[in-house]
Each structure stands twice: as structure tokens, then as C-alpha cells.
Design an enzyme around this catalytic site. Structure first.
Site, short mmCIF file in Angstrom:
data_model
loop_
_atom_site.label_atom_id
_atom_site.label_comp_id
_atom_site.label_asym_id
_atom_site.label_seq_id
_atom_site.Cartn_x
_atom_site.Cartn_y
_atom_site.Cartn_z
N LYS A 125 3.51 11.20 -2.94
CA LYS A 125 4.13 9.95 -2.46
C LYS A 125 3.24 8.74 -2.70
O LYS A 125 3.69 7.72 -3.24
CB LYS A 125 4.42 10.05 -0.95
CG LYS A 125 5.38 11.13 -0.54
CD LYS A 125 5.68 11.07 0.95
CE LYS A 125 4.50 11.39 1.84
NZ LYS A 125 4.03 12.77 1.72
N ASN A 148 3.78 4.69 5.26
CA ASN A 148 2.67 5.63 5.40
C ASN A 148 1.52 5.27 4.47
O ASN A 148 0.55 6.00 4.35
CB ASN A 148 3.16 7.05 5.07
CG ASN A 148 2.54 8.10 5.95
OD1 ASN A 148 2.29 7.87 7.12
ND2 ASN A 148 2.28 9.27 5.39
N HIS A 193 3.97 20.75 7.66
CA HIS A 193 4.36 20.32 9.01
C HIS A 193 5.37 21.27 9.67
O HIS A 193 6.21 20.84 10.45
CB HIS A 193 4.94 18.91 8.95
CG HIS A 193 4.01 17.89 8.37
ND1 HIS A 193 2.77 17.62 8.92
CD2 HIS A 193 4.13 17.10 7.27
CE1 HIS A 193 2.18 16.69 8.19
NE2 HIS A 193 2.97 16.37 7.18
#
Length: 476
Positions: A125, A148, A193
Site C-alpha cells: 500500500k 495510514n 490481523h
């Protein structure tokens, strides 16, 4: 189902902000500037109480302790920082009360009027966001990056930009419902996650929410979990989706696009001759030969995003050429040092500390020449992810495995030559001793496949400690 309805006039409204990290601070500033009565909930309540009298921001809010007994009844809006697990009992009680729980990204979405690109995925990303910032800025556009990566999104509302590029995590997206994007892309979805989302499918669904209000959707044709779910498509009127827009589909990937895939307007792919969008060659193979395999895919996504934003063909060509000089971000498969032994054998020391999940480590290992000896440094907090695919690759590719941190023992048994080390310095020392015995070239790769907070402040700190240890070594 979360209640997502709230009035965007905040004067004298009671607003709760959970967490006082970078996101929480931005939310507090945003709400105070608009006249809201802010209550800040934080698990570090005692520390903040001690600082309140001297902090110009904290002195303007009411402080409350955030724990399982926290109550949110009576609040107009609850802003949840991405690090706060929405499965906590206090959060679940707020949901049952019908209170609107949203991310800072959702707040941004309600006020933003600038064309925006959203990038998500398990890996890559930040690199794609940085590539876009580089390429679009060189075309004279005023570009802002956030989410982020870079600034808080709420700070981006204060200035005028031509385009905003956001890196979006699954934590941010799970509490984001109305983000309208000019372009939305999911790079890949691999185990990450799981301790927060519960399983891979729930994690993927959080990512897929990025497509819901996007004009252009970019997916990875080699990764089914990046596909646009049916309810995100405009024709799904029964789902209540805004179908007044015409959603355009672009694809990227290692494999060639299917000729019958009529729904995909633009498909980018690589072959032995170069990089193509549909049937048009945009780069010769020589121009991308120096890039690591995963960065070729990142480049594909960046180019598709640019193609969607830049309407002029000449501007797109210039943007494409400017990305040929892109050198990447720190701590992402970056060469720290190359050393040469007395016997002429060379060792490359590579910092890939940003690899905080197995998929990222797999991508890094696959970039290493199979003829080189590979020393791999792994470990940290594995976040409950499935390590089986990574372990299989380690067993076939890694000559020496050095494992550290909280979940070091989860890597036991996947490499015949494994050492468990107590520190980064010990790992680098062990790597040095090993490569000095090798009679072929070697690579020492820090690609931990785990989060860093068990031993370090963050992945950047972990990478810095690795680089310091490598540069401190003396080689004969």
C-alpha cells in the site's frame, strides 16, 4: 449493522473520541474547531490526566477511562481510532444502542470534495501511494497523501489539492461507509490481523468495502479476495447502493487477462516484451527489468490509477517515465549494505522490516536469486496468522533461519538450520558468522512476517536497529 447516520453540524454536540494517538488527536482538533463538546476516552487515562493541565489540546476536553465498562449513551457521535478493537464489550454496547461509530476516514468522507484515490491491501500500500505521489506531482498536480501514510486525513480538509491519495487499512475501512473515491484499488489479500478480524474472509470483506462508492475499481485478477463483491456493483439496486454512477473496472496481475473479460475496461499486464495496457505497449521490458517482482505489480496499480486520473495521454506518458526513476521507501526491500569477503563472495544485506505479515515475507523471498545463500530474519508478533505457506517456502529456499521475539517458536521446524536469537544484534552477528563460511554469494534478508511492537517501537525502529547492527560489522 452499524448506525451510520449523523448530523455534520457539531456545534455543542457531545462527541466521544476513543484513543489519543495520531488519529485521535486529529479527531479532537477537528471537533473542537467546530464547537463540539469532546470527551476523550483512553486506556492511558491516568497518564493523560497528569498531562492535561499543561496540554493545550487536552485542557479543552473531558477525560474518561476507556475499558470494558466504558459507556457511550447520549453521544451524538463516537469516533474510533484504528488501533481500538471494535469487538471490545464497550464498543459492542455502543453499537447495540444504535450510536454512530465511525472512523476518521468516514468523517473525512462527509466533508471532502477533492478527487480522491484509495489504496488498500495486505502488502504494498505505502509503495503504491508513494509512487502515485511521485508520478502525479511531477505532472504539476498538487497532491496530498494521508490515511495510514503521511498526514491525518482530517488535516487534508484544510487546504486545496488537485488530488488526494489515501492508504487505507482494514481497521479504518471497517468503520467507513460513505467514502466516495475516484479510484479504489485492492492490491492483494493475505493472512493478516486475524487476531482482530477473526478469519481471512472477514478481513477480506473489510478491504472490499473500499469499492462501494468508487468510480473506478482496480482489482488483482490473480487474487480472488480482491474481487469486487456483487453488492458493490451499481446494478445491485436491491442493496441500496448509489447506482447513478457508472462503475468502471480495471485489472492488474502477473497473468495475462482473459480475452473474454468484457466487463474489464482496462487490463495491465507484463510479458517478455514489456508492460501493456490492453493491446498498447506503454513500457519496454528493459525499462522494468531492474524492478523486483512485487514492485512491477505495484507499478501496474500506480499506472492504472494515473490513467484514470490523467485524461491527457501526454501527461500519462510523462508520469509513466517519471516512475522509472522511483527508488522506493525505507524499510521496504531496501539494500542496506553490500559486503565482499576475501574470497570474492558478496553478501547483500536487505531491510524489509515493513513485511509485517507472511504474504509480504513470501513476496520478498521470491525476489531473491535462487542460487544465492539466503539468511532470513523473522519473528515478532504474528497476530494469529497462518504461517504454513511461508514455512513451506522457508523449508525450500532458506539456508539459515534466525528467529526472535514473542512468536519466535512458531517458526520452529521449518528450516533445518534454525537459531533462536534474543536481539537484532545477535541475529546480525549470527548472519555474519554464517556468510563468512559460504563459498557462493549470499543475501541476508530482514523480512520478519510479524508485527514489531513486542520488541520495538514500530517497524521503522526495527529496521533502523537492523541497519545500525549491519553497518557496525567489520568484514575482512
Amino acid at each position: 449493522m452499524h448506525n451510520t447516520s449523523f448530523d455534520t453540524q457539531y456545534q455543542d454536540k457531545a462527541v466521544a473520541v476513543i484513543g489519543f494517538g495520531v488519529t485521535g488527536q486529529a479527531c479532537v482538533k477537528f471537533m473542537l474547531a467546530r464547537g463540539a463538546n469532546v470527551t476523550l476516552f483512553d486506556s492511558k487515562y491516568d497518564d493523560l490526566l497528569d498531562k492535561q493541565i499543561d496540554d493545550p489540546l487536552l485542557v479543552q476536553v473531558k477525560l474518561a477511562r476507556f475499558d470494558e465498562s466504558s459507556e457511550f449513551e447520549g453521544f451524538h457521535l463516537v469516533l474510533v481510532s484504528p488501533g481500538v478493537n471494535t469487538q471490545k464489550n464497550a464498543i459492542q454496547r455502543a453499537i447495540k444502542l444504535g450510536l454512530p461509530l465511525v472512523s476518521d476516514i468516514e468523517l473525512f468522507a462527509r466533508h471532502n470534495t477533492t478527487p480522491t484515490i484509495g489504496i488498500t491491501g495486505s502488502n504494498g500500500k505505502s509503495t503504491v501511494v508513494d509512487m502515485l505521489n511521485t508520478g502525479l506531482s511531477k505532472e504539476g498536480l498538487k497532491v496530498a497523501v494521508g490515511g495510514n501514510f503521511g498526514n491525518s486525513v482530517l488535516e487534508l480538509l484544510d487546504e486545496q489539492y488537485d488530488v488526494i491519495v489515501l492508504e487505507l487499512s482494514s481497521f479504518q475501512l471497517e468503520l467507513t461507509f460513505s467514502l466516495k473515491l475516484s479510484v479504489a484499488a485492492i492490491l492483494n489479500v493475505s493472512e493478516d490481523h486475524i487476531d482482530r478480524h477473526g478469519d481471512l474472509l472477514s478481513y477480506a470483506r473489510a478491504k472490499q468495502g473500499i469499492y462501494k462508492h468508487a468510480d473506478v475499481c482496480i482489482f488483482n485478477r490473480d487474487d480472488v479476495l480482491t474481487a469486487i463483491p456483487p453488492e458493490a456493483l451499481p446494478e445491485s439496486k436491491s442493496q441500496g447502493v448509489d447506482d447513478s454512477r457508472s462503475q468502471r473496472l480495471f485489472s492488474f496481475g502477473k497473468t495475462a487477462p482473459l480475452a473474454c473479460s468484457q466487463a474489464v475496461e482496462l487490463a495491465i499486464f507484463e510479458n517478455a516484451e514489456g508492460l501493456y495496457i490492453n493491446n498498447a505497449k506503454i513500457l519496454k521490458y528493459e525499462a522494468i527489468a531492474h524492478l523486483a517482482k512485487h514492485n512491477v505489480l505495484n507499478l501496474q496499480v500506480a499506472l492504472l490509477c494515473a490513467k484514470a486520473i490523467l485524461k491527457d495521454d501526454n501527461a500519462f506518458k510523462k508520469c509513466t517515465m517519471s516512475l522509472m526513476t522511483y527508488r522506493g521507501l525505507a524499510h521496504r526491500f531496501s539494500l542496506v549494505r553490500q559486503t565482499t569477503l576475501a574470497n570474492g563472495m558478496q553478501t547483500q544485506w536487505i531491510n524489509d522490516s515493513k513485511a509485517t505479515n507472511p504474504g509480504a515475507a513470501i513476496a520478498a523471498i521470491n525476489c531473491i536469486n535462487e542460487n544465492d545463500n539466503l539468511v532470513l530474519l523473522v519473528g515478532g508478533d504474528s497476530k494469529g496468522t497462518d504461517l504454513s505457506e511461508l514455512k513451506s517456502l522457508i523449508s525450500s529456499r532458506v539456508n539459515l533461519l534466525l528467529s526472535m521475539g514473542k512468536d519466535a517458536r512458531r517458526f520452529a521446524g521449518c528450516c533445518a538450520n534454525t537459531e533462536f536469537v534474543a536481539s537484532m544484534e545477535s541475529a546480525v552477528n549470527a548472519a555474519k558468522q554464517y556468510v563468512e563460511t559460504c563459498t557462493t554469494n549470499s543475501v541476508v534478508l530482514l523480512s520478519p512476517a510479524c508485527a514489531s511492537m513486542d520488541m520495538f517501537k514500530n517497524y521503522q525502529h526495527r529496521g533502523e536497529v537492523f541497519e545500525q547492527a549491519v553497518n557496525a560489522q567489520e568484514f575482512s
